[in-house]
Motif scaffolding. Structure first.
Motif, PDB file in Angstrom:
ATOM      1  N   UNK A  95      22.075  30.677 -49.390  1.00 21.73           N
ATOM      2  CA  UNK A  95      20.762  30.104 -49.046  1.00 21.73           C
ATOM      3  C   UNK A  95      20.766  29.348 -47.717  1.00 21.73           C
ATOM      4  N   UNK A  96      21.852  28.655 -47.440  1.00 21.69           N
ATOM      5  CA  UNK A  96      21.922  27.879 -46.205  1.00 21.69           C
ATOM      6  C   UNK A  96      21.835  28.788 -44.974  1.00 21.69           C
ATOM      7  N   UNK A  97      22.530  29.904 -45.038  1.00 22.02           N
ATOM      8  CA  UNK A  97      22.535  30.851 -43.928  1.00 22.02           C
ATOM      9  C   UNK A  97      21.174  31.546 -43.809  1.00 22.02           C
ATOM     10  N   UNK A  98      20.593  31.881 -44.955  1.00 17.17           N
ATOM     11  CA  UNK A  98      19.270  32.513 -44.945  1.00 17.17           C
ATOM     12  C   UNK A  98      18.239  31.578 -44.321  1.00 17.17           C
ATOM     13  N   UNK A  99      18.336  30.282 -44.666  1.00 17.65           N
ATOM     14  CA  UNK A  99      17.395  29.300 -44.115  1.00 17.65           C
ATOM     15  C   UNK A  99      17.576  29.176 -42.606  1.00 17.65           C
ATOM     16  N   UNK A 100      18.819  29.233 -42.175  1.00 17.37           N
ATOM     17  CA  UNK A 100      19.097  29.121 -40.739  1.00 17.37           C
ATOM     18  C   UNK A 100      18.482  30.301 -39.976  1.00 17.37           C
ATOM     19  N   UNK A 101      18.586  31.476 -40.563  1.00 12.41           N
ATOM     20  CA  UNK A 101      18.004  32.659 -39.915  1.00 12.41           C
ATOM     21  C   UNK A 101      16.490  32.546 -39.816  1.00 12.41           C
ATOM     22  N   UNK A 102      15.877  32.053 -40.880  1.00  8.51           N
ATOM     23  CA  UNK A 102      14.418  31.889 -40.873  1.00  8.51           C
ATOM     24  C   UNK A 102      14.005  30.927 -39.755  1.00  8.51           C
ATOM     25  N   UNK A 103      14.746  29.827 -39.668  1.00  6.90           N
ATOM     26  CA  UNK A 103      14.435  28.853 -38.618  1.00  6.90           C
ATOM     27  C   UNK A 103      14.629  29.483 -37.233  1.00  6.90           C
ATOM     28  N   UNK A 104      15.701  30.246 -37.074  1.00 11.73           N
ATOM     29  CA  UNK A 104      15.974  30.860 -35.774  1.00 11.73           C
ATOM     30  C   UNK A 104      14.913  31.887 -35.391  1.00 11.73           C
TER      31      UNK A 104
ATOM     32  N   UNK B  48      19.705  32.305 -28.032  1.00  6.68           N
ATOM     33  CA  UNK B  48      20.257  33.659 -28.217  1.00  6.68           C
ATOM     34  C   UNK B  48      21.748  33.616 -28.484  1.00  6.68           C
ATOM     35  N   UNK B  49      22.390  32.657 -27.873  1.00  8.84           N
ATOM     36  CA  UNK B  49      23.811  32.470 -28.098  1.00  8.84           C
ATOM     37  C   UNK B  49      24.068  32.131 -29.574  1.00  8.84           C
ATOM     38  N   UNK B  50      23.253  31.247 -30.107  1.00 10.35           N
ATOM     39  CA  UNK B  50      23.392  30.841 -31.514  1.00 10.35           C
ATOM     40  C   UNK B  50      23.162  32.039 -32.441  1.00 10.35           C
ATOM     41  N   UNK B  51      22.211  32.865 -32.097  1.00 12.84           N
ATOM     42  CA  UNK B  51      21.937  34.061 -32.920  1.00 12.84           C
ATOM     43  C   UNK B  51      23.155  34.980 -32.973  1.00 12.84           C
TER      44      UNK B  51
END
Lengths: 368, 379
Positions: free
Chosen positions: B106-115, B129-132
């Motif tokens: 869930x933590x990673x999924x939330x991070x992707x949504x925010x990104x 873009x670097x973070x992505x």
């Protein structure tokens, strides 16, 4: 050319000086995104004043000293070697007052682009570089080089592209010491960024772009001879690059950064300087270039990326640097010719020739 | 826990859950260069951030804090760096039992949504873009990313960061090695997937170019997809691909002749395959002369895939065609004793210098001098 429509308006030198001094005095909160690159912005401002030739006359010795002092404040030593940080944006007050020489942490390291701009800024201010930790600087560059030959912005980061490679090369050239760089590996990386158009992209497989093409061409020229094949362009490659660069000068007189995009003042420098390095500067239409840049001037000072936009130090500096390489002929400037007069620029280091000479004399380690 | 914009949110100093942290103010010399007049919100967030970094704390509230810093300054690379390290630390320390197999934590999924949100908001910031790139290296789900970029390019079809990210994704996850073979080709499933991805990519480029035939980023991407995907080692297949691309470029030129992107692509594929420019003389010639009305119109009715004529409304002659034809003549003239073709090239360059492309007058005159001095032709 006596046609009045081709007569240039004056270059608003006093306005551009004022724009840069305003920015050096302080930036509004809307510019908070400059926090992690303040040294670069300082370079554009101080560099503009250098190109405009007003540093000695219009800036007091006290101010120049205090600027140099602030720049040295950003110099830091630590486990990856020495260099300059973008600003104190990650430096805490409590730590600094008691322990000024405290080593940096992993989140507060020097930055390779900022280090390059700091060295040029200090040379503009005619610093004697007696405080420069040359060994540490070489160690820092080396810590930034990655497996693929490219360089990261800060040690250990994955953020890397051709810009950082140029900075590593420029710093090595300034030091006249290439021991911090694996040159063949770096040049192999440059070669992978070349595209079918004749320019270079920011990273492998990316579209040719004026800024990174300058970076690539300047790096090839700065590199010491190693005998590597990737070191020099073939005659056909060189011609293709010249063709593509010249093709970016559009009807407005300005250069675009990519095929088919609108002209932008900064590419007058990037493309223009790359052409100069390739020995093709005489093929640029300098009258049209000056005409475009004159239209990018903001009436209250500063130069913008294109006519009608807001000015900033980056576009101001690069426009003035472009004009230093491509001054319009006296016949085009007429009564305003004095305002368009510049001292020559060293396109490789991106500094006034006089400043580049200071660099060559003061940054390399003294030979015993 | 995504936060709304910092406006309206109490400063960290006023929030009880941060009472245990002693904020660290920024050091600034008495005479700073270009000091920024920060907002109170930014000062507060970065003061707490410095304290957290100093303490080495990697907890869920650090995600909230770094988000606040990033929203106010997306170029704050240290905040990005610390955020990523905190994220990986938290991912490693949370038990994965509750996460269904195959699903992202869930933590990673939330991070992707925010990104996804920040990628649109801060389209031109390197760090976003670097973070992505770091995140997709964790998720190993490049297809989700390809879909996002597609949407993002609909908003800004020439954004350099977006295209670079797409090229990085494709080369990293589906790329060819130096010998032109696909990576992991011992694994047949992955090879098939990679082939499908590259095929879909060509369709994607077609769509982008159909929307704007002058989009050089799309042309560049086409070259990357066709020649860097390592699709084939078979000569016959290579020949088929080359012919297909040749037709594609010519058709595009026929629709919009004065399009430097299409001409550069044409030059690119010829050079890449070592095909002489002279093979295209018949195609190029109609683009080098002014439009004629009657006879030409009839010719247009005949479908000639090899030599598609300029459209009726095209403005001719076209600069790029004149340049191309001059290149052909220059090469031919170089090996002739009488240099008849060199003179034909010179005539074309003169017309470019004096009439059709006067901004580059000095360049065309230089070409004339070079040809007269018997320099190596360029094609």
């Amino acid at each position: 050319m006596s046609d009045p429509s081709s007569q240039l308006s004056p270059l608003l030198r006093a306005g551009h000086v004022a724009h840069c001094r305003r920015c050096l005095n302080g930036l509004p909160a809307s510019q908070t995104d400059v926090d992690a690159s303040r040294l670069a912005l300082s370079f554009y401002c101080i560099g503009s004043l250098d190109l405009l030739g007003v540093l000695e006359e219009q800036v007091s010795v006290k101010d120049r000293k205090s600027w140099a002092q602030w720049l040295w404040e950003q110099h830091a030593r630590g486990k990856y070697g020495s260099g300059f940080r973008p600003s104190p944006f990650m430096t805490a007050k409590h730590l600094s007052e008691s322990q000024k020489e405290l080593e940096y942490t992993d989140y507060d390291t020097p930055h390779i682009i900022m280090t390059y701009t700091a060295l040029i800024s200090l040379a503009i201010l005619r610093d004697d570089f007696s405080r420069l930790d040359r060994e540490g600087l070489l160690q820092f560059i080396s810590a930034c080089q990655r497996e693929d030959g490219s360089f990261s912005t800060v040690p250990g980061s994955n953020e890397s592209d051709l810009r950082t490679l140029y900075c590593a090369f420029a710093i090595s050239s300034m030091l006249n010491d290439w021991s911090g760089v694996d040159v063949p590996r770096a040049l192999a990386f440059v070669a992978t960024c070349r595209t079918y158009e004749g320019g270079y992209g920011q990273s492998p497989f990316c579209e040719a772009q004026g800024g990174t093409t300058y970076i690539a061409i300047a790096s090839l020229q700065l590199a010491p001879a190693t005998g590597a094949e990737s070191e020099t362009l073939t005659p056909l490659e060189r011609q293709a690059t010249i063709r593509w660069l010249l093709d970016n000068q559009d009807k407005s007189g300005g250069f675009s950064g990519r095929t088919g995009k609108d002209a932008d003042a900064c590419y007058c420098f990037w493309c223009g300087a790359a052409l100069k390095i390739l020995g093709a500067g005489h093929l640029v239409n300098s009258a049209a270039l000056a005409m475009f840049l004159s239209r990018c001037q903001f009436k209250y000072g500063g130069i913008a990326k294109s006519p009608g936009e807001n000015p900033d130090p980056y576009h101001t500096y690069l426009s003035l640097a472009a004009l230093s390489m491509y001054p319009p002929e006296a016949s085009a400037t007429g009564t305003y010719s004095a305002s368009w007069n510049f001292a020559p620029l060293d396109p490789l280091l991106n500094a006034k020739e006089e400043t580049a000479l200071w660099i060559r004399q003061h940054i390399p380690a003294a030979r015993i | 826990m995504p936060l709304p914009d910092p406006d309206g949110v109490p400063l960290f100093a006023e929030r009880p859950e941060w009472a245990d942290v002693l904020p660290l103010e920024q050091y600034e010399d008495v005479n700073p260069i270009a000091p920024i007049f920060y907002t109170e919100e930014y000062k507060a967030a970065t003061n707490y951030f410095r304290a957290i970094v100093k303490a080495g704390e990697k907890s869920p509230r650090v995600m909230e804090l770094t988000e606040s810093v990033i929203r106010q300054n997306p170029a704050h690379y240290s905040a990005w760096q610390y955020r990523y390290e905190t994220l990986t630390f938290l991912l490693a320390s949370t038990t994965s039992d509750s996460t269904p197999k195959g699903a992202l934590p869930p933590l990673l999924a939330a991070e992707l949504t925010l990104m996804d949100e920040l990628a649109v908001q801060f389209l031109k910031t390197y760090q976003v873009w670097h973070h992505r790139r770091l995140l997709v290296s964790l998720t190993k789900q490049p297809s989700r990313e390809l879909a996002l970029i597609k949407r993002s390019l609909e908003v800004d079809s020439k954004n350099y960061h977006t295209w670079s990210y797409r090229q990085w994704l494709l080369s990293s996850f589906y790329g060819a090695d130096e010998n032109g073979r696909e990576q992991d080709d011992d694994d047949e499933g992955e090879t098939i997937e990679a082939r499908e991805v590259w095929e879909a990519e060509l369709d994607f480029v077609d769509t982008m170019l159909a929307q704007d035939v002058r989009n050089n980023s799309a042309w560049h991407h086409r070259f990357f997809v066709v020649f860097h995907s390592g699709g084939t080692e078979h000569e016959a297949e290579k020949e088929r691909i080359f012919k297909r691309e040749l037709v594609y470029a010519k058709q595009s030129i026929s629709l919009a002749p004065s399009n430097p992107s299409a001409w550069n692509y044409l030059r690119g594929i010829l050079t890449h395959t070592r095909t002489p420019f002279a093979t295209l003389e018949t195609f190029v010639k109609p683009y080098t002369v002014a439009q004629k009305s009657a006879g030409d119109a009839e010719k247009r009715d005949i479908v000639d895939l090899d030599n598609p004529p300029p459209s009726a409304e095209a403005e001719l002659p076209c600069v790029q065609a004149l340049e191309f034809l001059a290149d052909i003549f220059e090469t031919q003239g170089a090996s002739e004793p009488g240099k008849e073709n060199t003179e034909k090239a010179v005539e074309l360059w003169k017309s470019l210098a004096n009439q059709y492309d006067t901004i580059r007058k000095k360049y065309w005159e230089y070409r004339i001098r070079e040809a007269h001095h018997g320099k190596e032709p360029r094609t």
